[in-house]
Write a protein that holds these residues in place. Structure first.
Motif: not given
Length: 94
Positions: A4, A58-62, A64
């Motif tokens: 990634e 942040p990976e968890r917000r990619r 969004d």
């Protein structure tokens, strides 16, 4: 499968329309300043108001943040590969 990419995001305040879709998508990354325009925030939540400021995605917000860039009516959100600055979403991206 490839690794990634690390992404960064910035906002061109000269093009920002203040609609706030980005703030709705990712309030931990985008925020309005007193001028009514959106800015990015660093990992500690500090608003980055200097021209050209960018922050890590942040990976968890990619998703969004990519969606915010895609849906932005001002087309002012730039998501780029952190290593080589290739556009991933927003103006200049394919």
């Amino acid at each position: 499968m490839g690794e990634e990419r690390e992404l960064e995001v910035s906002i061109d305040q000269d093009a920002c329309t203040g609609d706030g879709l980005c703030v709705q998508y990712a309030p931990e990354v985008f925020e309005f300043d007193i001028d009514g325009l959106a800015y990015v925030k660093d990992a500690e939540g500090e608003l980055l108001t200097a021209e050209g400021s960018h922050t890590f995605v942040p990976e968890r917000r990619r998703l969004d943040i990519v969606n915010a860039a895609h849906d932005c009516p001002g087309e002012c959100i730039y998501v780029r590969d952190q290593a080589d600055k290739t556009p991933v979403a927003g103006p200049g991206a394919e």
